[in-house]
Scaffold this motif. Structure first.
Motif, PDB file in Angstrom:
ATOM      1  N   ASP A  67       0.829  -1.208   0.000  1.00 18.89           N
ATOM      2  CA  ASP A  67       0.000   0.000   0.000  1.00 18.89           C
ATOM      3  C   ASP A  67       0.860   1.254   0.000  1.00 18.89           C
ATOM      4  O   ASP A  67       2.059   1.225   0.328  1.00 18.89           O
ATOM      5  N   VAL A  68       0.225   2.382  -0.343  1.00 22.34           N
ATOM      6  CA  VAL A  68       0.935   3.665  -0.376  1.00 22.34           C
ATOM      7  C   VAL A  68       1.190   4.133   1.044  1.00 22.34           C
ATOM      8  O   VAL A  68       0.309   4.080   1.907  1.00 22.34           O
ATOM      9  N   LYS A  77      -1.000  14.675   2.000  1.00 24.98           N
ATOM     10  CA  LYS A  77      -0.014  14.760   0.915  1.00 24.98           C
ATOM     11  C   LYS A  77       0.391  13.365   0.479  1.00 24.98           C
ATOM     12  O   LYS A  77       0.751  12.521   1.288  1.00 24.98           O
ATOM     13  N   ARG A  78       0.338  13.135  -0.838  1.00 17.79           N
ATOM     14  CA  ARG A  78       0.710  11.826  -1.371  1.00 17.79           C
ATOM     15  C   ARG A  78       2.233  11.650  -1.304  1.00 17.79           C
ATOM     16  O   ARG A  78       2.993  12.532  -1.695  1.00 17.79           O
ATOM     17  N   SER A  79       2.658  10.527  -0.808  1.00 19.76           N
ATOM     18  CA  SER A  79       4.096  10.258  -0.669  1.00 19.76           C
ATOM     19  C   SER A  79       4.694   9.611  -1.905  1.00 19.76           C
ATOM     20  O   SER A  79       5.912   9.632  -2.091  1.00 19.76           O
ATOM     21  N   ASN A  80       3.831   8.991  -2.740  1.00 17.89           N
ATOM     22  CA  ASN A  80       4.286   8.319  -3.958  1.00 17.89           C
ATOM     23  C   ASN A  80       5.322   7.229  -3.672  1.00 17.89           C
ATOM     24  O   ASN A  80       6.256   7.023  -4.449  1.00 17.89           O
ATOM     25  N   MET A  81       5.168   6.567  -2.537  1.00 19.01           N
ATOM     26  CA  MET A  81       6.042   5.440  -2.209  1.00 19.01           C
ATOM     27  C   MET A  81       5.248   4.414  -1.414  1.00 19.01           C
ATOM     28  O   MET A  81       4.265   4.753  -0.745  1.00 19.01           O
ATOM     29  N   ALA A  82       5.650   3.177  -1.526  1.00 16.86           N
ATOM     30  CA  ALA A  82       4.977   2.103  -0.809  1.00 16.86           C
ATOM     31  C   ALA A  82       5.502   2.003   0.621  1.00 16.86           C
ATOM     32  O   ALA A  82       6.584   2.507   0.949  1.00 16.86           O
ATOM     33  N   HIS A  85       8.966   0.428   0.740  1.00 12.04           N
ATOM     34  CA  HIS A  85      10.112   1.313   0.457  1.00 12.04           C
ATOM     35  C   HIS A  85      10.426   2.194   1.663  1.00 12.04           C
ATOM     36  O   HIS A  85      11.600   2.379   2.015  1.00 12.04           O
ATOM     37  N   HIS A  86       9.407   2.724   2.314  1.00  9.10           N
ATOM     38  CA  HIS A  86       9.639   3.627   3.442  1.00  9.10           C
ATOM     39  C   HIS A  86      10.332   2.912   4.596  1.00  9.10           C
ATOM     40  O   HIS A  86      11.362   3.376   5.113  1.00  9.10           O
TER      41      HIS A  86
END
Length: 271
Positions: A67-68, A77-82, A85-86
């Protein structure tokens, strides 16, 4: 946190021991660094498995790694990362890279070689670690204290020094380089081996100039609070001495302090 602190705790405790052998300490540093690198390369999946097991045992909501990722500080705010990844790149890898980089900065090749050469002067086990080549290399770290002539003289002294010391029973059961320097003065052998004794004094100063200084700066952060931000140098020095040398000041009784003030000058009343 448990993984990283669990790996570094043993090293932290060992480095704070006053009787820690230098070679063992450097070996422990190398092993800890290798374990951190191994954890970075192969530890993510095992960590994730333990986290999921913990969440299931305590009825905690599981994150879906595909998921995002939603930043709790900026939820709109969209992070544009899963999530994967975080937590893997920005948390797991980043923290381990910081730890490994700190190890590389504090224990670089020069420091490691220096400490390895210092260990060659250790008197433990009848000077088992003594190595003339390492002792000569150690003298090269102090160019202002050992000229080329001094190093030649040191090279000539080493063979006589180790044979003379090993045959003397007074040097048989020494446990540290401080004991070695003390016995050399008592037996006046420092006069027979002046270059070795000079190198030994430099090595003992090196230990004081690292760990002790760092402990003093740590103590300064505790003593010099916001209420003492305008404290003078002399008063700050007195406070630091009292704080750092707690073991010595515990032996000072009130009677001794009163006697000292009484002897300073005559007073109208008796303290």
């Amino acid at each position: 946190m448990l993984f990283i602190l669990g790996l570094t705790n043993s090293l932290s405790v060992a480095l704070q021991r006053k009787d820690q052998d230098i070679l063992n300490a450097m070996s422990l540093v190398k092993s800890t660094k290798q374990q951190l690198c191994k954890l970075r390369d192969d530890g993510w999946n095992s960590l994730l498995t333990k986290v999921f097991a913990f969440c299931e045992n305590h009825d905690t909501e599981l994150l879906i790694m595909d998921d995002v990722f939603v930043d709790p500080r900026k939820p709109r705010k969209r992070s544009n990362m899963a999530n994967l990844h975080h937590y893997q790149v920005e948390c797991f890898y980043t923290v381990l890279d910081m730890q490994i980089q700190e190890f590389n900065d504090r224990f670089d090749e020069v420091n490691t070689e220096l400490l390895g050469c210092v260990a060659s002067l250790s008197p433990i086990d009848s000077f088992h670690e003594f190595d003339p080549l390492k002792v000569m290399r150690l003298s090269e770290f102090y160019p202002e204290d050992f000229t080329s002539v001094d190093r030649i003289s040191l090279e000539h002294q080493l063979g006589l020094y180790i044979d003379n010391i090993r045959e003397d029973e007074r040097f048989a059961n020494l446990k540290s380089m401080g004991d070695l320097a003390h016995v050399m003065v008592e037996t006046r052998k420092y006069l027979s081996h002046p270059q070795v004794y000079r190198l030994l004094k430099l090595v003992l100063t090196l230990l004081i100039a690292t760990a002790t200084v760092e402990r003093c700066f740590s103590a300064m952060n505790i003593v010099k609070t916001s209420l003492r931000n305008r404290i003078g140098d002399k008063f700050l020095n007195d406070c630091l001495v009292s704080f750092i040398e707690k073991e010595l000041f515990d032996k000072v009784t009130n009677e001794i302090v009163m006697k000292m003030f009484q002897d300073m000058k005559e007073r109208r009343i008796t303290l």
